[in-house]
Design a protein around this motif. Structure first.
Motif, PDB file in Angstrom:
ATOM      1  N   GLU A 113      26.267  10.079  27.247  1.00 29.53           N
ATOM      2  CA  GLU A 113      26.903  10.444  26.049  1.00 29.53           C
ATOM      3  C   GLU A 113      26.679  11.566  25.596  1.00 29.53           C
ATOM      4  OE1 GLU A 113      27.681   7.968  21.895  1.00 29.53           O
ATOM      5  OE2 GLU A 113      25.474   7.877  22.574  1.00 29.53           O
ATOM      6  N   GLY A 114      25.469  12.132  25.540  1.00 31.93           N
ATOM      7  CA  GLY A 114      25.147  13.307  25.053  1.00 31.93           C
ATOM      8  C   GLY A 114      25.856  14.502  25.835  1.00 31.93           C
ATOM      9  N   LEU A 115      26.066  14.289  26.986  1.00 34.69           N
ATOM     10  CA  LEU A 115      27.051  15.230  27.932  1.00 34.69           C
ATOM     11  C   LEU A 115      28.467  15.180  27.678  1.00 34.69           C
ATOM     12  CD1 LEU A 115      24.888  14.468  31.094  1.00 34.69           C
ATOM     13  CD2 LEU A 115      24.632  16.571  29.777  1.00 34.69           C
ATOM     14  N   GLY A 116      28.731  14.484  26.952  1.00 37.24           N
ATOM     15  CA  GLY A 116      30.271  14.295  26.506  1.00 37.24           C
ATOM     16  C   GLY A 116      30.982  13.329  27.239  1.00 37.24           C
ATOM     17  N   ALA A 117      30.477  12.293  27.949  1.00 32.02           N
ATOM     18  CA  ALA A 117      31.281  11.243  28.575  1.00 32.02           C
ATOM     19  C   ALA A 117      32.135  10.565  27.592  1.00 32.02           C
ATOM     20  CB  ALA A 117      30.309  10.067  29.101  1.00 32.02           C
ATOM     21  N   ASP A 118      33.365  10.147  28.365  1.00 34.27           N
ATOM     22  CA  ASP A 118      34.393   9.562  27.128  1.00 34.27           C
ATOM     23  C   ASP A 118      34.208   8.189  27.399  1.00 34.27           C
ATOM     24  OD1 ASP A 118      36.380  11.854  26.997  1.00 34.27           O
ATOM     25  OD2 ASP A 118      36.106  11.853  29.045  1.00 34.27           O
ATOM     26  N   ALA A 119      33.479   7.294  28.207  1.00 35.00           N
ATOM     27  CA  ALA A 119      33.230   5.996  28.111  1.00 35.00           C
ATOM     28  C   ALA A 119      32.322   5.529  29.110  1.00 35.00           C
ATOM     29  CB  ALA A 119      34.439   5.017  28.362  1.00 35.00           C
ATOM     30  N   LEU A 120      31.550   4.516  29.172  1.00 36.61           N
ATOM     31  CA  LEU A 120      30.573   3.955  29.966  1.00 36.61           C
ATOM     32  C   LEU A 120      31.118   2.862  30.444  1.00 36.61           C
ATOM     33  CD1 LEU A 120      27.696   3.899  26.808  1.00 36.61           C
ATOM     34  CD2 LEU A 120      27.984   5.567  28.576  1.00 36.61           C
ATOM     35  N   ILE A 121      30.422   2.815  31.869  1.00 32.95           N
ATOM     36  CA  ILE A 121      30.968   1.794  32.637  1.00 32.95           C
ATOM     37  C   ILE A 121      29.766   1.056  32.961  1.00 32.95           C
ATOM     38  CG2 ILE A 121      31.417   0.866  35.205  1.00 32.95           C
ATOM     39  CD1 ILE A 121      33.890   2.484  33.814  1.00 32.95           C
ATOM     40  N   ALA A 122      29.445  -0.083  32.360  1.00 35.63           N
ATOM     41  CA  ALA A 122      28.240  -0.718  32.099  1.00 35.63           C
ATOM     42  C   ALA A 122      28.061  -1.872  33.336  1.00 35.63           C
ATOM     43  CB  ALA A 122      28.247  -1.598  30.729  1.00 35.63           C
ATOM     44  N   VAL A 123      27.124  -1.373  34.255  1.00 38.85           N
ATOM     45  CA  VAL A 123      27.003  -2.393  35.525  1.00 38.85           C
ATOM     46  C   VAL A 123      25.996  -3.413  35.314  1.00 38.85           C
ATOM     47  CG1 VAL A 123      26.809  -1.975  37.741  1.00 38.85           C
ATOM     48  CG2 VAL A 123      27.857  -0.203  36.827  1.00 38.85           C
ATOM     49  N   ASN A 124      26.491  -4.522  35.218  1.00 35.16           N
ATOM     50  CA  ASN A 124      25.349  -5.758  35.004  1.00 35.16           C
ATOM     51  C   ASN A 124      24.919  -6.147  36.122  1.00 35.16           C
ATOM     52  OD1 ASN A 124      27.346  -7.749  35.538  1.00 35.16           O
ATOM     53  ND2 ASN A 124      28.424  -7.014  33.778  1.00 35.16           N
ATOM     54  N   PRO A 176      25.687  -9.359  31.180  1.00 35.93           N
ATOM     55  CA  PRO A 176      26.718  -8.761  30.860  1.00 35.93           C
ATOM     56  C   PRO A 176      26.820  -8.781  29.263  1.00 35.93           C
ATOM     57  CG  PRO A 176      27.406 -10.117  32.435  1.00 35.93           C
ATOM     58  CD  PRO A 176      26.087 -10.227  32.428  1.00 35.93           C
ATOM     59  N   GLU A 177      26.199  -9.830  28.625  1.00 31.89           N
ATOM     60  CA  GLU A 177      26.229  -9.927  27.183  1.00 31.89           C
ATOM     61  C   GLU A 177      25.105  -8.872  26.681  1.00 31.89           C
ATOM     62  OE1 GLU A 177      25.563 -13.161  23.604  1.00 31.89           O
ATOM     63  OE2 GLU A 177      25.136 -13.848  25.677  1.00 31.89           O
ATOM     64  N   ASP A 178      23.829  -8.979  27.396  1.00 33.16           N
ATOM     65  CA  ASP A 178      22.767  -8.131  26.963  1.00 33.16           C
ATOM     66  C   ASP A 178      22.893  -6.768  26.828  1.00 33.16           C
ATOM     67  OD1 ASP A 178      21.377 -10.225  26.249  1.00 33.16           O
ATOM     68  OD2 ASP A 178      19.925 -10.286  28.104  1.00 33.16           O
ATOM     69  N   LEU A 179      23.665  -6.214  28.098  1.00 37.61           N
ATOM     70  CA  LEU A 179      23.859  -4.821  28.463  1.00 37.61           C
ATOM     71  C   LEU A 179      24.807  -4.203  27.435  1.00 37.61           C
ATOM     72  CD1 LEU A 179      23.220  -2.073  30.049  1.00 37.61           C
ATOM     73  CD2 LEU A 179      24.827  -3.164  31.760  1.00 37.61           C
ATOM     74  N   ILE A 180      25.979  -5.169  27.130  1.00 38.04           N
ATOM     75  CA  ILE A 180      26.871  -4.573  26.449  1.00 38.04           C
ATOM     76  C   ILE A 180      26.570  -4.548  24.971  1.00 38.04           C
ATOM     77  CG2 ILE A 180      29.534  -5.097  25.458  1.00 38.04           C
ATOM     78  CD1 ILE A 180      29.996  -6.668  28.218  1.00 38.04           C
ATOM     79  N   GLY A 228      31.235  -9.515  37.238  1.00 34.84           N
ATOM     80  CA  GLY A 228      31.326 -10.951  36.819  1.00 34.84           C
ATOM     81  C   GLY A 228      32.687 -11.259  36.274  1.00 34.84           C
ATOM     82  N   VAL A 229      33.563 -10.756  36.494  1.00 33.47           N
ATOM     83  CA  VAL A 229      34.863 -10.838  36.253  1.00 33.47           C
ATOM     84  C   VAL A 229      35.983 -11.381  37.409  1.00 33.47           C
ATOM     85  CG1 VAL A 229      36.889 -10.045  35.039  1.00 33.47           C
ATOM     86  CG2 VAL A 229      34.832  -9.296  34.284  1.00 33.47           C
ATOM     87  N   GLY A 230      36.102 -12.536  37.366  1.00 37.16           N
ATOM     88  CA  GLY A 230      37.183 -13.088  38.462  1.00 37.16           C
ATOM     89  C   GLY A 230      38.284 -13.969  37.758  1.00 37.16           C
ATOM     90  N   CYS A 231      38.355 -13.957  36.516  1.00 32.12           N
ATOM     91  CA  CYS A 231      39.402 -14.793  35.816  1.00 32.12           C
ATOM     92  C   CYS A 231      39.663 -14.204  34.417  1.00 32.12           C
ATOM     93  CB  CYS A 231      39.401 -16.237  36.012  1.00 32.12           C
ATOM     94  SG  CYS A 231      37.762 -16.791  35.046  1.00 32.12           S
ATOM     95  N   LYS A 232      40.697 -14.804  33.791  1.00 32.75           N
ATOM     96  CA  LYS A 232      41.004 -14.509  32.511  1.00 32.75           C
ATOM     97  C   LYS A 232      39.752 -14.599  31.280  1.00 32.75           C
ATOM     98  CE  LYS A 232      43.898 -13.146  28.849  1.00 32.75           C
ATOM     99  NZ  LYS A 232      43.195 -13.647  27.618  1.00 32.75           N
ATOM    100  N   ALA A 233      39.401 -15.917  31.758  1.00 35.01           N
ATOM    101  CA  ALA A 233      38.227 -16.397  30.751  1.00 35.01           C
ATOM    102  C   ALA A 233      36.913 -15.383  30.917  1.00 35.01           C
ATOM    103  CB  ALA A 233      37.786 -17.909  30.962  1.00 35.01           C
TER     104      ALA A 233
END
Length: 315
Positions: free
Chosen positions: A132-143, A155-159, A175-180
């Motif tokens: 973030e300090g280097l200017g990244a536009d977003a974080l890809i939070a690998v859980n 996922p919950e703790d990291l996000i 951990g994403v395989g469906c809409k839920a």
């Protein structure tokens, strides 16, 4: 489903088709864009810079409103092609770059000059604050539900931790395989999701039918961690071959890894051997079936076109 990610990439839905080594290709990303999401390909899926340039031109020609495309860059010294790949991406142009395994400082600097956004893989707050300090536009939070090389936090703790201490958007990976599952990640505070394993079993994926069918036949309980591919724990499908060779490093590797001078070379050799085995299993039928995947294959019940997989995710 409008979020900060949809605004950043001008896409209809807050989903990135994750970059997967050996799997992702132009056809998959083209269909992703047509379906209103973003698609990403590892730059290392192309052996030469000319092939990488050709892929970018094809994706630019195929791009439609509501979709976007990007590339994943390994930004540490293990990728000897890094500088050339970055130069090609900045020259030809793409919507975003996802960085992995190293400092993204130079990538952010060069990409921002030509209007390319940079998202950075992170597994903890310490590295998230750095990028973030280097200017990244977003974080890809690998859980800890991700496929391949995953993180340690849920996922919950990291996000929630990243949202508490960082001000740039958080995109959840794993951990994403469906809409839920998408709804769950957004409820934790994510601005979007990166989805990989469900797309392995797509008609457009350039891997064997055996690999695709394995993602249908096996489920979350069949995913195990192995140290036998890259030297770093990686998730794979627990095939009979994986069971036969085991998932732990050999005693010789463990011994050599304790030697500060030899550790680097041992990891490089293990990575090279593991990647060759993975490539053989992905590209042709072999009894040495080392198939990388994550637990989200639990929701994969048949081999489908990318557009149908996206439809199931956002329906």
């Amino acid at each position: 489903m409008q979020t900060k990610l949809t605004e950043l990439l001008n896409i209809n839905y807050p989903v990135i088709q994750a970059p997967m080594f050996l799997v992702s290709n132009v056809a998959m990303v083209t269909e992703a864009m047509k379906s209103g999401i973003a698609g990403c390909i590892p730059a290392l899926n192309y052996r030469t810079l000319e092939e990488l340039s050709g892929a970018i031109k094809a994706l630019k020609a195929n791009k439609v409103e509501g979709g976007s495309f990007g590339f994943n860059l390994i930004v540490n010294k293990s990728n000897i092609k890094y500088k050339g790949q970055l130069e090609v991406l900045c020259k030809e142009g793409c919507d975003f770059i996802i960085t992995s395994l190293g400092s993204p400082e130079e990538t952010i600097k060069q990409a921002h000059k030509v209007g390319i956004k940079v998202f950075c893989d992170v597994t903890d707050l310490k590295f998230a604050k750095k990028v973030e300090g280097l200017g990244a536009d977003a974080l890809i939070a690998v859980n800890n539900e991700a496929g391949g090389h995953r993180g340690n936090l849920s996922p919950e703790d990291l996000i929630k931790e990243l949202n508490t201490h960082c001000s740039i958007p958080v995109i959840s990976a794993g951990g994403v395989g469906c809409k839920a599952d998408i709804d769950r990640m957004l409820s934790y505070g994510a601005e979007g999701v990166s989805v990989g394993s469900p797309f392995i079993a797509s008609t457009e994926a350039n891997v064997t039918e055996e690999y695709k069918q394995a993602c249908v036949d096996y489920g979350a309980e069949d995913i195990v961690m192995t140290e036998r591919i890259s030297g770093t724990p990686c998730t794979v499908i627990n095939t009979p071959y994986v069971q036969k060779i085991g998932t732990k490093a050999t005693w010789i590797e463990n011994l050599l890894n304790k030697n500060r001078k030899l550790k680097k070379w041992v990891k490089m050799i293990r990575f090279s051997i593991g990647m060759k085995a993975t490539e053989k299993a992905a590209k042709k039928a072999t009894y040495k079936t080392v198939w990388v995947a994550g637990p989200s294959i639990e929701h994969t019940t048949e081999i489908l076109p990318v557009k149908d997989i996206v439809a199931k995710l956002i329906a």
